[in-house]
Design an enzyme around this catalytic site. Structure first.
Site, PDB file in Angstrom:
ATOM      1  N   HIS A  85     -15.774 -29.464  15.883  1.00 47.33           N
ATOM      2  CA  HIS A  85     -15.926 -28.430  14.861  1.00 47.33           C
ATOM      3  C   HIS A  85     -16.328 -29.034  13.523  1.00 47.33           C
ATOM      4  O   HIS A  85     -16.028 -30.194  13.244  1.00 47.33           O
ATOM      5  CB  HIS A  85     -14.586 -27.703  14.662  1.00 47.33           C
ATOM      6  CG  HIS A  85     -13.994 -27.147  15.908  1.00 47.33           C
ATOM      7  ND1 HIS A  85     -13.311 -27.924  16.814  1.00 47.33           N
ATOM      8  CD2 HIS A  85     -13.975 -25.881  16.399  1.00 47.33           C
ATOM      9  CE1 HIS A  85     -12.902 -27.164  17.818  1.00 47.33           C
ATOM     10  NE2 HIS A  85     -13.288 -25.925  17.596  1.00 47.33           N
ATOM     11  N   SER A 214     -15.954 -21.822  15.009  1.00 46.30           N
ATOM     12  CA  SER A 214     -16.883 -22.575  15.882  1.00 46.30           C
ATOM     13  C   SER A 214     -18.096 -21.711  16.193  1.00 46.30           C
ATOM     14  O   SER A 214     -18.431 -20.804  15.452  1.00 46.30           O
ATOM     15  CB  SER A 214     -16.157 -22.948  17.182  1.00 46.30           C
ATOM     16  OG  SER A 214     -15.879 -21.794  17.953  1.00 46.30           O
ATOM     17  N   HIS A 249      -1.637 -22.373  15.335  1.00 47.25           N
ATOM     18  CA  HIS A 249      -2.515 -22.853  16.417  1.00 47.25           C
ATOM     19  C   HIS A 249      -1.820 -22.661  17.774  1.00 47.25           C
ATOM     20  O   HIS A 249      -2.468 -22.386  18.781  1.00 47.25           O
ATOM     21  CB  HIS A 249      -2.856 -24.334  16.177  1.00 47.25           C
ATOM     22  CG  HIS A 249      -3.862 -24.903  17.145  1.00 47.25           C
ATOM     23  ND1 HIS A 249      -5.108 -24.337  17.354  1.00 47.25           N
ATOM     24  CD2 HIS A 249      -3.800 -25.969  17.976  1.00 47.25           C
ATOM     25  CE1 HIS A 249      -5.764 -25.052  18.263  1.00 47.25           C
ATOM     26  NE2 HIS A 249      -4.991 -26.042  18.656  1.00 47.25           N
TER      27      HIS A 249
END
Ligand code: HPA
Length: 274
Positions: A85, A214, A249
Site C-alpha cells: 500500500h 488500496s 484493523h
C-alpha cells in the site's frame, strides 16, 4: 523513475516467476486483507514475494505475501496473496509493480478485492460490493513520471475502468450463488489512519460509497496497460462517524475472515464466465 529501468526490473521479475511457477495465465486475482487464506488453488505453486526480484514486500499483518499459480474452475490463474500500500511508504511504481508484472506474464483480466469501510448508509458490515467507479484521493498515482510506452499510452482513458462486461458477469454470478451484491463508488484515501468523521462527510459529498486504502493505484496501472478489471469490496465496517464504534484493523480482519468464504464462492462463479 526511468521507464527503461522499470521495464528491465519487470522483465527480470517475469523471468523468475516463469521459471519458478511455470504459468501462462490469462486471469489474475489480488486478494486483500484477511482474504488470502480462504482461496485454495488446484496444482498450487507459490513464490514468496521475497524471491521475486524487485517485487515489493508487504509489511502488514493479514497480508500473506506470495504469488501463486494454479487452476480454479479449470482455468489457469495467477493469485497475488497480499499486497503493498501507499501508506507503507512505497512509491507508486512499487505499488503498481505486481500489476505490470501480471501484464508481462500474459494476464488479460484481473479481479481485485479489498476490505472497505461503508460511507453509503444502506450498506452494512459483511456486504459484498461491486466497484463501479473510483475516486483517487491518494496524492499520487503510478502513471506520474516517464511513461512506459511498452505498457500503455501517456494519457489513458479511465472512462470504463471497471469493465461493464465483467460487472455484468459478476451480477449473474451473484444471482446463481444466491448472494446479495451491492454496487458503489470506491474512494482511495492515503491512510494509514482511518479517516475522521469530517473527512468521511466530505467523501460522501464527493459521491463515494466506500472508502479504503488500496485498489485505486493498482486499477490505474491495470487500465493503463490494457487489463480488463473487476473490483469487489468486502465491507468490514461503517466508515468513521457513520458507525459509532472506533475502528480497528482486528475488526477488519475478523469480518473478512467471516465473509471470505462467500466472496471466494462469488469469485469462483465469476471465473466460470471469464
Ligand atoms: N477506511 C479506510 N480503509 C478501510 C476502512 C475504513 O473505514 N475499512 C477497511 N479499510
Amino acid at each position: 523513475m526511468r521507464a527503461d529501468l522499470e521495464l528491465g526490473k519487470l522483465q527480470a521479475a517475469a523471468a523468475r516467476v516463469r521459471q519458478g511457477i511455470k504459468i501462462e495465465p490469462e486471469l489474475g486475482l489480488i486478494l486483500g486483507s484477511g482474504l488470502s487464506q480462504a482461496m485454495e488453488l488446484e496444482e498450487e505453486r507459490c513464490l514468496p514475494f521475497s524471491e521475486i526480484p524487485h517485487f515489493p514486500r508487504s509489511t502488514v499483518p493479514g497480508h500473506a505475501g506470495e504469488l501463486c499459480a494454479g487452476r480454479i474452475e479449470g482455468k489457469e490463474i495467477l493469485v497475488q496473496k497480499g499486497r503493498v500500500h501507499y501508506y507503507e511508504g512505497y512509491s507508486m511504481a512499487e505499488v503498481a509493480f505486481p500489476i505490470r508484472l501480471m501484464k508481462l506474464l500474459g494476464v488479460k483480466r484481473l479481479i481485485i478485492t479489498n476490505a472497505a469501510g461503508a460511507i453509503n448508509e444502506s450498506f452494512s458490515p459483511g456486504d459484498l460490493v461491486l466497484i463501479k467507479d473510483h475516486i483517487n484521493m491518494i496524492p499520487d498515482n503510478p502513471l506520474r513520471g516517464a511513461n512506459i510506452e511498452e505498457l500503455g499510452p501517456r494519457f489513458p482513458s479511465m472512462n470504463e475502468a471497471y469493465s461493464p462486461k465483467l460487472r455484468e458477469a459478476a451480477v449473474r454470478a451473484a444471482l446463481r450463488e444466491g448472494l446479495e451484491l451491492k454496487e458503489g463508488v470506491y474512494l482511495a484515501a492515503p491512510g494509514p489512519m482511518y479517516e475522521t468523521p469530517a473527512e468521511i462527510q466530505v467523501y460522501k459529498r464527493l459521491g463515494a460509497d466506500l472508502v479504503g486504502m488500496s485498489t485505486v493505484p493498482e486499477v490505474i496501472a491495470a487500465v493503463h496497460c490494457g487489463l480488463e478489471v473487476l473490483g469487489i469490496s468486502c465491507v468490514t465496517n461503517m466508515a468513521a462517524g457513520i458507525g459509532h464504534s472506533k475502528l480497528t484493523h482486528e475488526e477488519v480482519l475478523e469480518v473478512t475472515a467471516q465473509r471470505g468464504k462467500e466472496l471466494i464462492r462469488l469469485i469462483r462463479s465469476i471465473l466460470q464466465e471469464m
